[in-house]
Motif scaffolding. Structure first.
Motif, short mmCIF file in Angstrom:
data_model
loop_
_atom_site.label_atom_id
_atom_site.label_comp_id
_atom_site.label_asym_id
_atom_site.label_seq_id
_atom_site.Cartn_x
_atom_site.Cartn_y
_atom_site.Cartn_z
N SER A 85 2.49 6.20 -0.99
CA SER A 85 3.42 6.88 -0.07
C SER A 85 2.85 7.07 1.32
O SER A 85 3.56 7.48 2.24
N ASN A 86 1.55 6.76 1.53
CA ASN A 86 0.97 6.80 2.88
C ASN A 86 1.56 5.68 3.73
O ASN A 86 1.71 4.55 3.27
N GLN A 87 1.89 6.00 4.96
CA GLN A 87 2.39 4.98 5.88
C GLN A 87 1.33 4.66 6.92
O GLN A 87 0.90 5.55 7.67
N GLY A 124 9.45 10.80 8.77
CA GLY A 124 9.57 12.12 9.37
C GLY A 124 8.26 12.85 9.51
O GLY A 124 8.23 14.07 9.70
N GLY A 125 7.13 12.10 9.44
CA GLY A 125 5.81 12.72 9.57
C GLY A 125 5.50 13.11 11.00
O GLY A 125 6.18 12.69 11.94
N ASN A 145 1.68 12.13 6.10
CA ASN A 145 0.63 11.21 5.68
C ASN A 145 0.77 9.84 6.36
O ASN A 145 0.92 8.81 5.71
N GLY A 146 0.72 9.86 7.67
CA GLY A 146 0.84 8.63 8.44
C GLY A 146 -0.40 8.35 9.26
O GLY A 146 -1.13 9.27 9.64
N VAL A 147 -0.64 7.07 9.54
CA VAL A 147 -1.77 6.64 10.37
C VAL A 147 -1.28 5.51 11.27
O VAL A 147 -0.56 4.61 10.83
N TYR A 185 0.84 -1.21 0.00
CA TYR A 185 0.00 0.00 0.00
C TYR A 185 0.87 1.25 0.00
O TYR A 185 0.62 2.21 -0.75
N GLU A 186 1.91 1.28 0.82
CA GLU A 186 2.79 2.44 0.86
C GLU A 186 3.50 2.64 -0.46
O GLU A 186 3.68 3.77 -0.93
N GLN A 187 3.87 1.54 -1.10
CA GLN A 187 4.57 1.63 -2.37
C GLN A 187 3.71 2.32 -3.42
O GLN A 187 4.22 3.05 -4.28
N GLY A 188 2.40 2.13 -3.35
CA GLY A 188 1.51 2.72 -4.34
C GLY A 188 1.01 4.11 -4.00
O GLY A 188 0.53 4.82 -4.88
#
Length: 245
Positions: free
Chosen positions: A58-60, A233-234, A94-96, A53-56
């Motif tokens: 960039s959300n972590q 670094g989010g 963009n992290g959760v 998912y992150e690869q597609g």
């Protein structure tokens, strides 16, 4: 003497937050199961799916279960953990985090600054209250974590909340009719009239693999994951929602 005592008192007050600093687990992957509530296969599958998912996007998205909240609230712990790990990309934030504290019976979705407009507090609350907690209360913690993670990714992808299928009396009646028409009736005709009508097919509802099939759609397919995972670094400011069971 009085001024010296006052100075010592103020020094102790200032030092108190340092002595009460939280101890955060190491970021060993996209799934950190410190509380040991997930099977190794689930940890591996979730980690791989979140890497894809992150690869597609960039959300972590990181799932973490905690052995203890160390006396603080899950809200305070959550945003500090997100900042400590730096989940999400610097600048886009963009992290959760999906945080589960089984000992305190608390769960939280912690949302980075950059995703608060998509994964809103209301959407996070709906995931916690409507998807995760019902599974937790039924004793299915692992499934609640899987379903909650899937819902988070679905909302972030603009697909909205995953629909939970409900069996209605009307659908049960229709299913009974189809069984009679496609299975019972052909054999009845064969016995009484020597006519055998073979049904083209009988509709079935196959249970999907809770991780594989659910996460394979919308960018959750198999593929090479990341190694040596770290936050980008989010930062976090307290957005999200919590609940307890």
């Amino acid at each position: 003497m009085r001024s010296l005592a006052l100075s010592v008192f103020l020094l102790l007050i200032c030092a108190a937050p340092l002595s009460a600093a939280l101890d955060f687990p190491a970021l060993t992957g996209r799934v950190v199961d410190q509380a040991h509530v997930l099977s190794p296969s689930t940890v591996s599958s979730l980690d791989q799916a979140l890497a894809n998912y992150e690869q597609g996007t960039s959300n972590q998205v990181v799932v973490v279960t905690l052995a203890s909240l160390q006396g603080t609230s899950i809200e305070d712990y959550g945003y500090q953990l997100g900042r400590h790990w730096g989940i999400g990309q610097k600048g886009t934030n963009n992290g959760v985090l999906l945080i589960v504290a089984p000992h305190e019976r608390k769960v939280r979705i912690e949302v980075g600054y950059g995703l608060e407009g998509v994964l809103t507090d209301a959407a996070s609350s709906e995931i916690v209250q409507g998807i995760i907690l019902p599974q937790f209360r039924a004793g299915h913690m692992e499934q609640g974590i899987i379903d909650g993670t899937q819902a988070i990714v679905s909302v972030l992808g603009g697909k909205g909340m995953p629909a939970h299928q409900q069996v209605s009396p009307q659908s049960l009646g229709l299913s009974a009719f189809l069984i009679f028409a496609l299975i019972v009736l052909p054999f009845w005709l064969f016995i009484h009239f020597g006519v055998m009508l073979l049904p083209v097919g009988v509709p079935t509802r196959l249970g999907s693999s809770r991780i594989g099939s659910s996460f394979s759609s919308g960018g959750w397919g198999s593929g090479g994951g990341f190694s040596g995972f770290s936050g980008g670094g989010g930062s976090f400011g307290g957005g999200g929602a919590s609940g307890g069971w």
